[in-house]
Design a protein around this motif. Structure first.
Motif, short mmCIF file in Angstrom:
data_model
loop_
_atom_site.label_atom_id
_atom_site.label_comp_id
_atom_site.label_asym_id
_atom_site.label_seq_id
_atom_site.Cartn_x
_atom_site.Cartn_y
_atom_site.Cartn_z
N GLN A 191 3.09 11.21 2.87
CA GLN A 191 2.12 10.28 3.45
C GLN A 191 2.75 8.89 3.60
O GLN A 191 2.52 8.20 4.61
CB GLN A 191 0.87 10.19 2.57
N ALA A 192 3.55 8.50 2.61
CA ALA A 192 4.22 7.20 2.67
C ALA A 192 5.18 7.16 3.85
O ALA A 192 5.25 6.15 4.57
CB ALA A 192 4.97 6.94 1.37
N THR A 248 12.80 6.12 1.08
CA THR A 248 11.85 7.24 1.08
C THR A 248 12.55 8.54 1.46
O THR A 248 12.30 9.60 0.87
CB THR A 248 10.69 6.96 2.06
N SER A 279 0.83 -1.20 0.00
CA SER A 279 0.00 0.00 0.00
C SER A 279 0.87 1.26 0.00
O SER A 279 0.58 2.24 -0.70
CB SER A 279 -0.91 -0.01 1.22
N ILE A 280 1.95 1.22 0.77
CA ILE A 280 2.86 2.37 0.84
C ILE A 280 3.54 2.60 -0.50
O ILE A 280 3.74 3.74 -0.94
CB ILE A 280 3.89 2.16 1.97
N GLU A 322 2.26 2.07 -3.36
CA GLU A 322 1.28 2.72 -4.23
C GLU A 322 1.25 4.23 -3.95
O GLU A 322 1.09 5.03 -4.86
CB GLU A 322 -0.09 2.10 -4.01
N MET A 323 1.40 4.60 -2.68
CA MET A 323 1.47 6.03 -2.33
C MET A 323 2.69 6.68 -3.00
O MET A 323 2.60 7.78 -3.56
CB MET A 323 1.61 6.21 -0.81
N GLN A 366 3.05 10.53 -3.34
CA GLN A 366 2.59 10.91 -2.00
C GLN A 366 3.68 10.50 -0.99
O GLN A 366 3.47 9.69 -0.09
CB GLN A 366 1.26 10.22 -1.69
N THR A 367 4.85 11.11 -1.17
CA THR A 367 6.02 10.68 -0.40
C THR A 367 5.86 10.96 1.09
O THR A 367 6.23 10.12 1.93
CB THR A 367 7.28 11.39 -0.92
#
Length: 420
Positions: A61-62, A90, A49-50, A52-53, A58-59
């Motif tokens: 949020q990840a 990240t 799921s991460i 996909e972020m 959506q770094t």
């Protein structure tokens, strides 16, 4: 003399981070759920799921999700190692390199990652240290990582060469640079530059010459390599080869820098072929490759003079006099005529010199006195010697010549009277 041009280590870490995250996700699917070190189903789903972020840019949020997940996974497990690894990647994507290093090193310290993943992570740590110019730390990780590679790529080899060079270990850098060049289908120019620079740092000029010749095979239109190769030959006390190298570049239309063309001419003049040097310089001036100024016209005149080509030397000295508005070039012309015992022409040149600014006018008056005396124009010669005697640096010579001229005049007058 030479400033080394060590290749800078630049990597697009954001691109590498995204690629590494994708690889990390693919690795998740290779672990067996029944294996003792397998990733848990919950962690696998969360990491997927991460990812996909991250794919959706959506770094932040990840990153938040990863921090939460890290607080939930079992300590000292493969789950924690993978979460820390992804946290590191990240942070790379967020340009937080030191934090990325911390996470990746913690992931490695757990000793849970598969060997191939472990050493790729070590490579990432080395690159991150290099990006911060912490080359000693980068080298520690990079050396261990490189030992694990069965068939290192040229890029991997040149990375090692760069790290060694940046830590001042030029001798150790050279084999890696050579490995990259020899194994690469299309070696990059920066690889040759690194190899050349390392050899210069070690003052290994024969090897620097070999590297430069290799670069010239690939990039024959690069004037810098021709100029550097010529300089290497001069450093090796082989100035003839240095001259030949510059001449090849000149004939190929590559040599453009003013100081290189000047060096080519000076080497020709000082090594017994001044006529060739003069012709090269004249050609460069005709092509506007060099400015037609005092420096180069003076060099041209002296090159022709050294070649005993008096006519073009005189022409060049006359041009020099017009450029500088000084009489000293005419004094040089007078000396040329005096060597040939052409006293009338010498007199004309000297009178032009005396009509202009002279560094040492006493010398011009002294030589004019000699020229007039040789023409049996004793009165004018003696007048010139008297003027030369007024200068301290020619006083003694002028006095001697004045006495000699007086004796010659008396002798000449006696002979003339007796003949009549």
């Amino acid at each position: 003399m030479y400033s080394s041009k060590l290749t800078s280590i630049t990597n697009n870490f954001q691109r590498v981070a995204k690629l590494s995250l994708l690889i990390g996700g693919l690795l998740l699917t290779t672990y067996s759920w029944s294996a003792p070190n397998s990733v848990s189903s919950k962690t696998y789903k969360e990491l997927t799921s991460i990812q996909e972020m991250i794919s959706a840019n959506q770094t932040d949020q990840a990153f938040t999700a990863l921090k939460t997940l890290h607080s939930e996974v079992e300590k000292d497990s493969l789950d924690e190692a993978l979460v820390l690894q992804m946290l590191g990647y990240t942070e790379m994507g967020r340009n937080n390199y030191q934090q990325a290093i911390d996470h990746l090193k913690r992931s490695l310290a757990l000793n849970r990652l598969p060997e191939n993943v472990k050493y790729n992570v070590g490579y990432m740590v080395a690159q991150l240290y290099a990006a911060q110019e912490k080359y000693d730390e980068a080298l520690v990780f990079a050396e261990e990582w490189f030992k694990t590679l069965e068939a290192p790529t040229p890029d991997q080899a040149i990375f090692m060469a760069n790290i060694f060079a940046q830590t001042g270990k030029y001798k150790q850098a050279i084999p890696y640079a050579k490995q990259a060049i020899e194994s690469g289908k299309e070696p990059r120019e920066s690889w040759y530059q690194l190899l050349i620079a390392c050899n210069f740092e070690l003052k290994d000029y024969p090897q620097a010459a070999e590297a430069l010749k290799g670069a010239l095979i690939k990039w024959p239109a690069k004037a810098d390599y021709w100029e550097q190769l010529a300089s290497v030959y001069v450093l090796m006390d082989n100035e003839i080869k240095g001259l030949a190298t510059l001449q090849l570049a000149w004939k190929a239309g590559v040599l453009e820098k003013e100081n290189s063309i000047r060096s080519m001419v000076q080497l020709a003049v000082t090594h017994g072929i001044p006529e060739h040097g003069a012709r090269l310089l004249d050609s460069a001036l005709q092509k506007d490759a060099l400015p037609r100024d005092k420096t180069y016209i003076d060099l041209l005149a002296n090159a022709w003079l050294a070649a005993r080509e008096n006519t073009p030397a005189i022409t060049a000295f006359e041009e020099l006099a017009q450029l500088t508005k000084e009489g000293d070039p005419y004094l040089r012309i007078a000396n040329i005529y005096i060597e040939k015992a052409e006293w009338k022409k010498a007199e004309a040149a000297l009178r032009k010199a005396l009509d202009m600014k002279l560094e040492e006018p006493g010398k011009a008056w002294l030589i004019l006195g000699i020229a007039m005396t040789e023409q049996t124009r004793f009165d004018q010669g003696m007048d010139a010697f008297k003027k030369a005697r007024a200068f301290a640096y020619t006083e003694k010579q002028a006095s001697s010549w004045l006495k000699y001229a007086e004796d010659l005049r008396r002798q000449h007058n006696w002979i003339t009277r007796n003949q009549s």
